[in-house]
Design an enzyme around this catalytic site. Structure first.
Site, short mmCIF file in Angstrom:
data_model
loop_
_atom_site.label_atom_id
_atom_site.label_comp_id
_atom_site.label_asym_id
_atom_site.label_seq_id
_atom_site.Cartn_x
_atom_site.Cartn_y
_atom_site.Cartn_z
N ARG A 77 -25.04 31.98 28.60
CA ARG A 77 -23.43 32.11 28.85
C ARG A 77 -22.84 31.07 29.57
NH1 ARG A 77 -25.22 35.47 26.18
NH2 ARG A 77 -24.35 35.15 24.30
N GLU A 127 -22.58 28.53 26.95
CA GLU A 127 -21.29 28.91 26.13
C GLU A 127 -20.24 28.49 26.51
OE1 GLU A 127 -20.82 32.68 23.53
OE2 GLU A 127 -20.99 32.97 25.64
N SER A 134 -18.44 15.64 41.41
CA SER A 134 -19.72 15.62 42.04
C SER A 134 -20.52 16.72 42.00
CB SER A 134 -19.52 15.05 43.42
OG SER A 134 -21.14 14.90 44.15
#
Length: 156
Positions: A96, A99, A122
């Site tokens: 997820r 995604e 960073s």
């Protein structure tokens, strides 16, 4: 003396040991973090092989888990970072996040560059927090905060 790992093998094996000891002792990552002076996210990442712990934190956690002196040393070593193989993640939770970056990665990049200029966020000077909040429509929501220092690209 600061030590650095040349492969992920030892830290992956230690992470397996940590997860098993954590389960056997019925401890949470929050409980393991107590007394370290560090964030739950940082200690969790360290225990899963992604960060080095300061000596006192390594000893604190090792004592709670019943780990030996070699584990304390290994927890202090600088790991070879990266927990995702060179393929699409198959774990549903990790997928997820993958995604989300597939869908919103270019949006995040565009907004960061528009607001800050050419550079990066960073992951070294970084804070991560995960909170569970009630959803007004029922159930729960995950609030994930990624807080990284902006580092501008410098022409040379």
């Amino acid at each position: 003396m600061i030590q650095s790992q040349h492969s992920q093998t030892a830290r992956h094996a230690l992470a397996e040991t940590v997860v098993l000891a954590k389960a056997r002792k019925n401890l949470s990552f929050a409980q393991l973090t107590e007394g370290t002076g560090l964030s739950e996210a940082f200690v969790t990442a360290a225990l899963l092989g992604q960060h080095a712990l300061p000596v006192d934190a390594a000893r604190n956690v090792a004592d709670k888990l019943g780990l030996d002196d070699d584990a304390v040393l290994l927890l202090q070593s600088i790991p070879l970072r990266g927990s995702i193989d060179d393929r699409v993640p198959t774990d549903p939770t990790i997928y997820r996040f993958y995604e989300m970056l597939q869908v919103y990665g270019t949006t995040l990049k565009a907004l960061v560059h528009e607001k800050f200029g050419d550079g990066i966020i960073s992951a070294i000077n970084f804070r991560l927090d995960v909170k569970k909040v009630d959803d007004p429509e029922g159930g729960s929501r995950a609030v994930i905060t990624l807080d990284g220092k902006y580092l501008p690209t410098k022409p040379f």
